[in-house]
Design an enzyme around this catalytic site. Structure first.
Site, PDB file in Angstrom:
ATOM      1  N   HIS A   4      70.743  29.417  19.229  1.00  0.00           N
ATOM      2  CA  HIS A   4      70.477  29.022  20.617  1.00  0.00           C
ATOM      3  C   HIS A   4      69.815  27.661  20.778  1.00  0.00           C
ATOM      4  O   HIS A   4      69.535  27.245  21.900  1.00  0.00           O
ATOM      5  CB  HIS A   4      69.609  30.094  21.290  1.00  0.00           C
ATOM      6  CG  HIS A   4      70.186  31.464  21.169  1.00  0.00           C
ATOM      7  ND1 HIS A   4      69.805  32.341  20.175  1.00  0.00           N
ATOM      8  CD2 HIS A   4      71.161  32.083  21.880  1.00  0.00           C
ATOM      9  CE1 HIS A   4      70.506  33.453  20.298  1.00  0.00           C
ATOM     10  NE2 HIS A   4      71.334  33.332  21.304  1.00  0.00           N
ATOM     11  N   GLY A  20      59.124  28.225  32.341  1.00  0.00           N
ATOM     12  CA  GLY A  20      60.335  29.038  32.415  1.00  0.00           C
ATOM     13  C   GLY A  20      61.556  28.199  32.763  1.00  0.00           C
ATOM     14  O   GLY A  20      62.650  28.397  32.236  1.00  0.00           O
ATOM     15  N   ARG A  24      61.579  22.071  35.064  1.00  0.00           N
ATOM     16  CA  ARG A  24      60.150  21.804  34.913  1.00  0.00           C
ATOM     17  C   ARG A  24      59.872  21.167  33.550  1.00  0.00           C
ATOM     18  O   ARG A  24      58.989  20.310  33.435  1.00  0.00           O
ATOM     19  CB  ARG A  24      59.339  23.074  35.110  1.00  0.00           C
ATOM     20  CG  ARG A  24      57.874  22.811  35.202  1.00  0.00           C
ATOM     21  CD  ARG A  24      57.096  23.856  35.962  1.00  0.00           C
ATOM     22  NE  ARG A  24      57.373  23.835  37.374  1.00  0.00           N
ATOM     23  CZ  ARG A  24      57.409  24.910  38.158  1.00  0.00           C
ATOM     24  NH1 ARG A  24      57.197  26.095  37.638  1.00  0.00           N
ATOM     25  NH2 ARG A  24      57.664  24.795  39.433  1.00  0.00           N
ATOM     26  N   ARG A  87      52.740  29.108  27.010  1.00  0.00           N
ATOM     27  CA  ARG A  87      53.605  29.297  28.170  1.00  0.00           C
ATOM     28  C   ARG A  87      52.866  28.828  29.418  1.00  0.00           C
ATOM     29  O   ARG A  87      51.661  29.071  29.568  1.00  0.00           O
ATOM     30  CB  ARG A  87      53.967  30.782  28.304  1.00  0.00           C
ATOM     31  CG  ARG A  87      54.481  31.171  29.658  1.00  0.00           C
ATOM     32  CD  ARG A  87      55.065  32.556  29.726  1.00  0.00           C
ATOM     33  NE  ARG A  87      55.009  33.113  31.063  1.00  0.00           N
ATOM     34  CZ  ARG A  87      55.704  32.687  32.118  1.00  0.00           C
ATOM     35  NH1 ARG A  87      56.545  31.680  31.995  1.00  0.00           N
ATOM     36  NH2 ARG A  87      55.582  33.255  33.300  1.00  0.00           N
ATOM     37  N   GLY A  89      53.499  29.197  33.540  1.00  0.00           N
ATOM     38  CA  GLY A  89      54.422  29.829  34.482  1.00  0.00           C
ATOM     39  C   GLY A  89      53.765  30.087  35.815  1.00  0.00           C
ATOM     40  O   GLY A  89      52.648  29.639  36.089  1.00  0.00           O
ATOM     41  N   GLU A 179      54.051  38.542  36.008  1.00  0.00           N
ATOM     42  CA  GLU A 179      55.066  37.569  35.594  1.00  0.00           C
ATOM     43  C   GLU A 179      56.048  38.325  34.709  1.00  0.00           C
ATOM     44  O   GLU A 179      56.044  39.561  34.737  1.00  0.00           O
ATOM     45  CB  GLU A 179      54.417  36.350  34.919  1.00  0.00           C
ATOM     46  CG  GLU A 179      53.468  36.660  33.776  1.00  0.00           C
ATOM     47  CD  GLU A 179      54.143  36.842  32.433  1.00  0.00           C
ATOM     48  OE1 GLU A 179      54.313  38.016  32.025  1.00  0.00           O
ATOM     49  OE2 GLU A 179      54.429  35.850  31.757  1.00  0.00           O
ATOM     50  N   MET A 180      56.882  37.628  33.939  1.00  0.00           N
ATOM     51  CA  MET A 180      57.950  38.371  33.266  1.00  0.00           C
ATOM     52  C   MET A 180      58.200  37.968  31.808  1.00  0.00           C
ATOM     53  O   MET A 180      59.259  38.300  31.259  1.00  0.00           O
ATOM     54  CB  MET A 180      59.251  38.235  34.083  1.00  0.00           C
ATOM     55  CG  MET A 180      59.067  38.661  35.526  1.00  0.00           C
ATOM     56  SD  MET A 180      60.566  38.641  36.513  1.00  0.00           S
ATOM     57  CE  MET A 180      61.364  40.132  35.940  1.00  0.00           C
ATOM     58  N   GLU A 181      57.274  37.253  31.167  1.00  0.00           N
ATOM     59  CA  GLU A 181      57.586  36.727  29.824  1.00  0.00           C
ATOM     60  C   GLU A 181      56.499  36.891  28.752  1.00  0.00           C
ATOM     61  O   GLU A 181      56.825  36.966  27.556  1.00  0.00           O
ATOM     62  CB  GLU A 181      57.901  35.214  29.917  1.00  0.00           C
ATOM     63  CG  GLU A 181      59.191  34.850  30.623  1.00  0.00           C
ATOM     64  CD  GLU A 181      59.052  34.843  32.139  1.00  0.00           C
ATOM     65  OE1 GLU A 181      57.910  34.797  32.635  1.00  0.00           O
ATOM     66  OE2 GLU A 181      60.086  34.899  32.825  1.00  0.00           O
ATOM     67  N   ASP A 204      52.243  33.560  44.700  1.00  0.00           N
ATOM     68  CA  ASP A 204      52.372  34.511  45.802  1.00  0.00           C
ATOM     69  C   ASP A 204      51.401  35.666  45.601  1.00  0.00           C
ATOM     70  O   ASP A 204      50.872  35.859  44.512  1.00  0.00           O
ATOM     71  CB  ASP A 204      53.823  34.991  45.990  1.00  0.00           C
ATOM     72  CG  ASP A 204      54.525  35.292  44.695  1.00  0.00           C
ATOM     73  OD1 ASP A 204      55.143  34.385  44.119  1.00  0.00           O
ATOM     74  OD2 ASP A 204      54.412  36.443  44.235  1.00  0.00           O
TER      75      ASP A 204
HETATM   76  N1  HPA Z   1      57.080  39.072  40.189  1.00  0.00           N
HETATM   77  C1  HPA Z   1      57.410  38.714  38.949  1.00  0.00           C
HETATM   78  N2  HPA Z   1      57.278  37.476  38.500  1.00  0.00           N
HETATM   79  C2  HPA Z   1      56.757  36.562  39.315  1.00  0.00           C
HETATM   80  C3  HPA Z   1      56.390  36.873  40.620  1.00  0.00           C
HETATM   81  C4  HPA Z   1      56.545  38.202  41.056  1.00  0.00           C
HETATM   82  O1  HPA Z   1      56.237  38.554  42.223  1.00  0.00           O
HETATM   83  N3  HPA Z   1      55.925  35.735  41.199  1.00  0.00           N
HETATM   84  C5  HPA Z   1      56.008  34.761  40.288  1.00  0.00           C
HETATM   85  N4  HPA Z   1      56.513  35.257  39.128  1.00  0.00           N
END
Ligand code: HPA
Length: 236
Positions: A4, A20, A24, A87, A89, A179-181, A204
């Site tokens: 990759h 991410g 960026r 990271r 993010g 977050e997701m990572e 947010d």
């Molecule tokens: N959920 C998951 N990941 C995120 C969010 C969220 O609301 N906001 C920024 N990254």
């Protein structure tokens, strides 16, 4: 070269900053690095290597989610001998105690994800960031007079949930934001004996429904970028 990443080994620095978003990564290279060069564009996952105040650094995107972060961080650690990944993010806050634009330094990432179990049988649900890296990041933030909120966060596999259980994750697991990572990044660092950390800007708030304007988002992200880049000057 890996499946990759097309870079030559010497084109990737020992220190990698990972946003991410590929755009960026490009923004950081253009605005903060000297003598930078594009060293990967396979699948658009841009990587740039250059110098920050004289120190070699690579900025590479991770993409979204643990499978994507899992692939890139594993290849960087294992095939490119990367030692440190930070990271950077964005996240959604699970509590009113965090304000929009706050910068979080992640202490630990909680996840119900199967990533660690599938990768090597690890059943831990909370994986910690590298404490030496977090120490250098705290020093850098202090030097820059920037405040960090140190928190455990939730690494989620799902962005769009029909029934969001974030109140339980806050109450029972102490997750302050989502977050997701990070969980996949911290797992790979643990497995391969490397160091990983994560800085997040609160963009947010899931309790109040507030969101950052794009101008404030950029300002918050800039602060986080500066802390991450300065922190790599705090160690050899
Ligand atoms: N959920 C998951 N990941 C995120 C969010 C969220 O609301 N906001 C920024 N990254």
């Amino acid at each position: 070269m890996t499946p990759h990443i097309s870079s030559k080994k010497e084109e990737i620095a020992k220190d990698v900053i990972m946003p991410g978003d590929p755009k960026r990564a490009e923004y950081i290279a253009k605005n903060y690095l000297e003598d930078y060069k594009l060293v990967n564009e396979v699948r658009g996952m841009l990587a740039f290597t250059g110098k920050y105040k004289g120190k070699k650094v690579t900025v590479m995107a991770s993409g979204m989610g643990m499978p994507s972060m899992g692939i890139y961080s594993y290849e960087l650690f294992k095939e490119y001998d990367v030692k440190n990944i930070i990271r950077i993010g964005t996240c959604g806050a699970y509590t009113k105690d965090l304000a929009l634009k706050d910068t979080i330094l992640v202490n630990g990432a909680y996840s119900e994800s199967s990533y660690a179990k599938t990768q090597n049988g690890c059943e831990d649900k909370l994986l910690l960031a590298s404490s030496p890296l977090n120490f250098y990041i705290k020093e850098a933030a202090e030097d820059l007079n920037k405040h960090l909120s140190i928190a455990n966060i939730h690494s989620s596999d799902v962005f769009y949930k029909e029934n969001d259980n974030f109140k339980e994750l806050y109450r029972n697991e102490g997750c302050m934001a989502v977050e997701m990572e990070s969980f996949a990044l911290f797992h790979n660092a643990n497995v391969l004996g490397k160091r990983a950390a994560c800085l997040l800007t609160v963009t947010d708030n899931l309790v109040t429904g507030e969101r950052l304007s794009s101008e404030d988002r950029q300002q918050g992200v800039n602060e986080m970028i500066e802390i991450a880049l300065e922190s790599i000057l705090h160690y050899d």
